[in-house]
Design an enzyme around this catalytic site. Structure first.
Site, PDB file in Angstrom:
ATOM      1  N   GLU A 443      11.185 -25.710  40.355  1.00  0.00           N
ATOM      2  CA  GLU A 443      11.574 -26.603  39.240  1.00  0.00           C
ATOM      3  C   GLU A 443      11.074 -26.039  37.902  1.00  0.00           C
ATOM      4  O   GLU A 443      10.630 -26.776  37.022  1.00  0.00           O
ATOM      5  CB  GLU A 443      11.021 -28.006  39.502  1.00  0.00           C
ATOM      6  CG  GLU A 443      11.749 -29.134  38.812  1.00  0.00           C
ATOM      7  CD  GLU A 443      13.222 -29.208  39.144  1.00  0.00           C
ATOM      8  OE1 GLU A 443      13.578 -29.282  40.329  1.00  0.00           O
ATOM      9  OE2 GLU A 443      14.027 -29.163  38.188  1.00  0.00           O
TER      10      GLU A 443
HETATM   11  C1  LIG Z   1      10.303 -23.450  48.789  1.00  0.00           C
HETATM   12  C2  LIG Z   1      11.221 -23.248  47.626  1.00  0.00           C
HETATM   13  C3  LIG Z   1      12.184 -24.194  47.345  1.00  0.00           C
HETATM   14  C4  LIG Z   1      13.070 -23.995  46.276  1.00  0.00           C
HETATM   15  N1  LIG Z   1      14.093 -24.903  46.065  1.00  0.00           N
HETATM   16  C5  LIG Z   1      15.059 -24.601  45.161  1.00  0.00           C
HETATM   17  C6  LIG Z   1      16.251 -25.412  45.065  1.00  0.00           C
HETATM   18  O1  LIG Z   1      16.412 -26.407  45.776  1.00  0.00           O
HETATM   19  N2  LIG Z   1      17.213 -25.033  44.192  1.00  0.00           N
HETATM   20  C7  LIG Z   1      17.082 -23.932  43.406  1.00  0.00           C
HETATM   21  O2  LIG Z   1      17.991 -23.643  42.649  1.00  0.00           O
HETATM   22  N3  LIG Z   1      15.959 -23.148  43.452  1.00  0.00           N
HETATM   23  C8  LIG Z   1      14.970 -23.462  44.321  1.00  0.00           C
HETATM   24  N4  LIG Z   1      13.856 -22.665  44.424  1.00  0.00           N
HETATM   25  C9  LIG Z   1      13.742 -21.507  43.556  1.00  0.00           C
HETATM   26  C10 LIG Z   1      12.676 -21.674  42.479  1.00  0.00           C
HETATM   27  O3  LIG Z   1      13.060 -22.636  41.545  1.00  0.00           O
HETATM   28  C11 LIG Z   1      12.414 -20.283  41.880  1.00  0.00           C
HETATM   29  O4  LIG Z   1      11.705 -19.550  42.860  1.00  0.00           O
HETATM   30  C12 LIG Z   1      11.664 -20.336  40.573  1.00  0.00           C
HETATM   31  O5  LIG Z   1      12.463 -20.896  39.588  1.00  0.00           O
HETATM   32  C13 LIG Z   1      11.176 -18.958  40.112  1.00  0.00           C
HETATM   33  O6  LIG Z   1      12.188 -18.011  40.179  1.00  0.00           O
HETATM   34  P1  LIG Z   1      11.891 -16.604  40.905  1.00  0.00           P
HETATM   35  O7  LIG Z   1      11.385 -16.930  42.259  1.00  0.00           O
HETATM   36  O8  LIG Z   1      13.104 -15.763  40.811  1.00  0.00           O
HETATM   37  O9  LIG Z   1      10.709 -15.979  40.106  1.00  0.00           O
HETATM   38  P2  LIG Z   1      10.834 -15.084  38.769  1.00  0.00           P
HETATM   39  O10 LIG Z   1      11.759 -15.735  37.810  1.00  0.00           O
HETATM   40  O11 LIG Z   1      11.092 -13.696  39.149  1.00  0.00           O
HETATM   41  O12 LIG Z   1       9.359 -15.225  38.186  1.00  0.00           O
HETATM   42  C14 LIG Z   1       8.258 -14.443  38.677  1.00  0.00           C
HETATM   43  C15 LIG Z   1       7.061 -14.663  37.742  1.00  0.00           C
HETATM   44  O13 LIG Z   1       7.390 -14.215  36.422  1.00  0.00           O
HETATM   45  C16 LIG Z   1       7.241 -15.248  35.487  1.00  0.00           C
HETATM   46  N5  LIG Z   1       8.326 -15.166  34.508  1.00  0.00           N
HETATM   47  C17 LIG Z   1       9.637 -14.979  34.733  1.00  0.00           C
HETATM   48  N6  LIG Z   1      10.317 -14.947  33.584  1.00  0.00           N
HETATM   49  C18 LIG Z   1       9.440 -15.131  32.600  1.00  0.00           C
HETATM   50  C19 LIG Z   1       9.516 -15.212  31.176  1.00  0.00           C
HETATM   51  N7  LIG Z   1      10.674 -15.119  30.530  1.00  0.00           N
HETATM   52  N8  LIG Z   1       8.372 -15.401  30.489  1.00  0.00           N
HETATM   53  C20 LIG Z   1       7.194 -15.536  31.112  1.00  0.00           C
HETATM   54  N9  LIG Z   1       7.048 -15.470  32.446  1.00  0.00           N
HETATM   55  C21 LIG Z   1       8.160 -15.279  33.184  1.00  0.00           C
HETATM   56  C22 LIG Z   1       7.313 -16.552  36.280  1.00  0.00           C
HETATM   57  O14 LIG Z   1       6.618 -17.598  35.639  1.00  0.00           O
HETATM   58  C23 LIG Z   1       6.666 -16.132  37.592  1.00  0.00           C
HETATM   59  O15 LIG Z   1       5.275 -16.229  37.482  1.00  0.00           O
HETATM   60  C24 LIG Z   1      12.946 -22.857  45.458  1.00  0.00           C
HETATM   61  C25 LIG Z   1      11.948 -21.909  45.737  1.00  0.00           C
HETATM   62  C26 LIG Z   1      11.126 -22.088  46.813  1.00  0.00           C
HETATM   63  C27 LIG Z   1      10.113 -21.014  47.114  1.00  0.00           C
END
Ligand SMILES: Cc1cc2nc3c(=O)[nH]c(=O)nc-3n(C[C@H](O)[C@H](O)[C@H](O)COP(=O)(O)OP(=O)(O)OC[C@H]3O[C@@H](n4cnc5c(N)ncnc54)[C@H](O)[C@@H]3O)c2cc1C
Length: 616
Positions: A443
């Site tokens: 989220e």
């Molecule tokens: C158990 C689980 C349930 C989930 N359920 C859903 C769901 O129902 N629907 C859905 O759509 N998604 C869902 N997600 C996905 C979740 O919302 C994402 O994992 C999350 O938004 C982070 O995206 P990412 O994993 O690609 O991490 P990334 O975006 O790659 O981020 C990695 C790190 O980099 C940091 N970062 C990235 N970009 C920036 C920036 N511009 N500035 C500063 N820091 C940054 C982040 O804060 C994080 O610490 C779920 C994930 C999990 C693990």
């Protein structure tokens, strides 16, 4: 092991003694409600949570979900409580009764939800995601869409999900590539791959409605060109009958640290060219519609972090009262002294007090924000509504991040109280810690929330909304000064508010200039400091409510300590004052040091060359 996951005495205290929730019943909207009716709802939620959901907690984790041939099977023990949960209309408590809701204020629904989320969030999520999807349809759907979907989602006949994330579009939602092509009949053909989708496939409900973010062919790049579509698992005919499978194929389920009872799915949409959806709202308005839902969704995620924490705290407290180990420090070297429950040891008491301070503070904070939703919805005029709207917008990134981070820390502290048993599966706290961790990631990660606070929320009304928030804090501190037992705590809270104001001004200035990156490297610590000040505010407010009630109970007592030791109510109120004292005197000074570190504006983290981080 005591089966207690939420503290009912404390819930009532926050609702009726700290916050005047009964004043909501004067509004037209809640005129038919009263405290007795709300208490009955919370009692029923407690009974249901403890009897029907809690027994599924370990069992659902151990069995987990099963994935085979594109189908997900939920843990067997979820089926009966899910059926009862739906029958008892627990899903959309705040919604219109004509649509399957209970017409309750948000704050009362939160109180009831402590018993559902704290009992087993993996279970509860099957129902709550359908509510979120329904809310978007209620706000932005056409009359036909509302007629087809709303009641079935609010009553839980159908499940819901939320399809944002893609392999290359996580935090950067604007990078998504899922596409939508208009069809002559007004529907859209959807093609793309989504990952990490909670409950993207499950066999608890006969259909699943997926709100999907996608780009209509030819729409602008980035978030400006994103639209939102309603994509069912099984097509829904105009008369409501279920049609063919809609080509939303589950290709895998993640193996994860916790929430084993909740499937996190990879989905391929339109792999066979047969996935269709309906546009929700207007083209390219997907992010605007999502943002409308975000505040409530993020409050809910903070609430999840807290609900794990309150359960972990109560388990640890119960264990500390039972587990005998070591002798009372005061017994000195007397080897014949009896062993004592570990709650007697000062270090264990420090851990419990630390947990209690955060759990109490978070409950008040979350209920305050939930109540702000109610105040906004029942506001007498547009100015009042805008005031509450501003506070909600400001506080949402804080409530999401702070309660998810502190919630996890409370769970790990609970493990520490248990000693070795805390690390085993024999007791529930290790699972609570595993299940809780995700709340700081999904989220919108907590890092993204901190950037939202600094980059967007501080600037609202040229800082005016942030000043409204500080004014609320200062008002409570000023009122508490009149209470003899609290007078000395108030200047510390006032001083922390002044420090935070200075940090906000400095960061806002730096974020708009050459020190932009250094400022954003401090966004997380700033959000944490804001949350700490809110804890101090809430705990002082609680103490302010408790102090006169304690005085009344002690008025005729010859020995105050004796009375407190023998009277649960007096001990409860005294506990409020002690908790405020602990937080404001032992933890708030650390926050003030951290604020000083923000004001120092140290730039090493952004100046270091990437190779300077080491590694390979
Ligand atoms: C158990 C689980 C349930 C989930 N359920 C859903 C769901 O129902 N629907 C859905 O759509 N998604 C869902 N997600 C996905 C979740 O919302 C994402 O994992 C999350 O938004 C982070 O995206 P990412 O994993 O690609 O991490 P990334 O975006 O790659 O981020 C990695 C790190 O980099 C940091 N970062 C990235 N970009 C920036 C920036 N511009 N500035 C500063 N820091 C940054 C982040 O804060 C994080 O610490 C779920 C994930 C999990 C693990």
């Amino acid at each position: 092991m005591a089966q207690v996951i939420a503290d009912r005495r404390d819930i009532d205290f926050v609702l009726y003694e700290q916050f005047d929730v009964e004043s909501l019943f004067d509004c037209d909207r809640y005129r038919d409600l009263n405290r007795k009716a709300c208490d009955m709802v919370i009692d029923a939620a407690r009974d249901f949570g403890l009897k029907e959901i809690l027994p599924t907690y370990a069992a659902g984790d151990r069995e987990g979900v099963h994935f085979a041939d594109g189908k997900v099977t939920v843990p067997e023990c979820f089926r009966r409580p899910h059926r009862l949960f739906v029958e008892n209309e627990w899903i959309a408590m705040t919604e219109d009764p004509d649509l399957g809701g209970q017409g309750l204020p948000h704050v009362i629904a939160k109180a009831a939800n402590e018993y559902f989320v704290g009992a087993n969030f993996a279970f509860t999520a099957y129902a709550t995601l359908g509510h979120g999807a329904g809310k978007m349809i209620e706000l932005f759907g056409t009359p036909e869409q509302k007629a087809l979907f709303l009641k079935k989602l609010y009553t839980g006949q159908w499940g819901g999900s939320m399809l944002l994330t893609e392999p290359e579009a996580g935090s950067d939602v604007g990078a998504l590539t899922t596409s939508a092509r208009p069809n002559p009949d007004g529907t859209y053909s959807i093609t793309g791959n989504k990952i990490f989708i909670t409950n993207g496939e499950q066999d608890l409900t006969e259909n699943i409605i997926h709100p999907v973010l996608a780009r209509i062919e030819g729409a602008p790049a980035g978030t400006r060109g994103i639209s939102i579509f309603l994509v069912p698992k099984y097509w829904v005919e105009p008369d409501g009958r279920l049609g063919d499978f809609n080509d939303v194929v589950c290709t895998g389920v993640e193996e994860k640290m916790g929430l084993h009872g909740s499937p996190t799915c990879s989905l391929t949409l339109g792999g066979s060219g047969k996935c269709r959806g309906w546009l929700l709202g207007e083209p390219n308005q997907g992010m605007r519609i999502m943002f409308h839902m975000m505040n409530e969704a993020r409050l809910d995620v903070g609430f999840q972090g807290f609900s794990h924490a309150t359960a972990a705290y109560l388990y640890a407290l119960d264990y500390a009262r039972q587990r005998r180990q070591g002798r009372d420090l005061a017994a000195g070297k007397n080897a014949a002294a009896p062993s004592v429950p570990i709650i007697v040891h000062p270090d264990v008491r420090r851990m419990l007090m630390w947990m209690k301070a955060y759990v109490d503070g978070m409950r008040s904070f979350l209920y305050y924000v939930a109540l702000a939703f109610d105040r906004r919805e029942t506001a007498a005029d547009a100015d009042q509504a805008a005031y509450w709207e501003g506070l909600i917008d400001l506080l949402i990134p804080v409530v999401k991040s702070y309660c998810s981070d502190r919630g996890f820390e409370v769970c790990t502290q609970a493990m520490q109280v248990y000693g070795g048993y805390g690390y085993t599966r024999e007791y529930p706290v290790e699972q609570l810690a595993r299940d809780c961790k995700i709340t700081s990631i999904y989220e919108g990660t907590n890092g993204i929330q901190a950037m939202d606070l600094l980059g967007r929320k501080l600037a609202m009304r040229q800082g005016g909304v942030f000043m409204d928030f500080l004014t609320e804090v200062r008002r409570t501190a000023a009122e508490a000064e009149a209470v003899a037992a609290l007078g000395e705590l108030c200047p510390a809270v006032q001083a922390a508010a002044t420090d935070l104001e200075k940090a906000a001004v400095a960061l806002a200035r730096d974020a708009g200039g050459a020190r932009l990156k250094t400022a954003f490297a401090h966004a997380g610590p700033f959000l944490d400091a804001t949350g700490d000040l809110i804890m101090a505010w809430m705990l002082l407010w609680r103490a302010k409510a408790a102090a006169p009630r304690l005085e009344a109970l002690c008025a005729k007592a010859a020995d105050r300590s004796e009375l407190i030791a023998g009277n649960r109510q007096a001990a409860f109120y005294d506990g409020q004052i002690k908790t405020a004292r602990f937080f404001i005197r032992s933890l708030l000074p650390v926050t003030r040091g951290r604020i000083q570190a923000i004001l120092n504006a140290e730039g090493a983290a952004v100046e270091i060359d990437e190779k300077g981080f080491g590694g390979l």
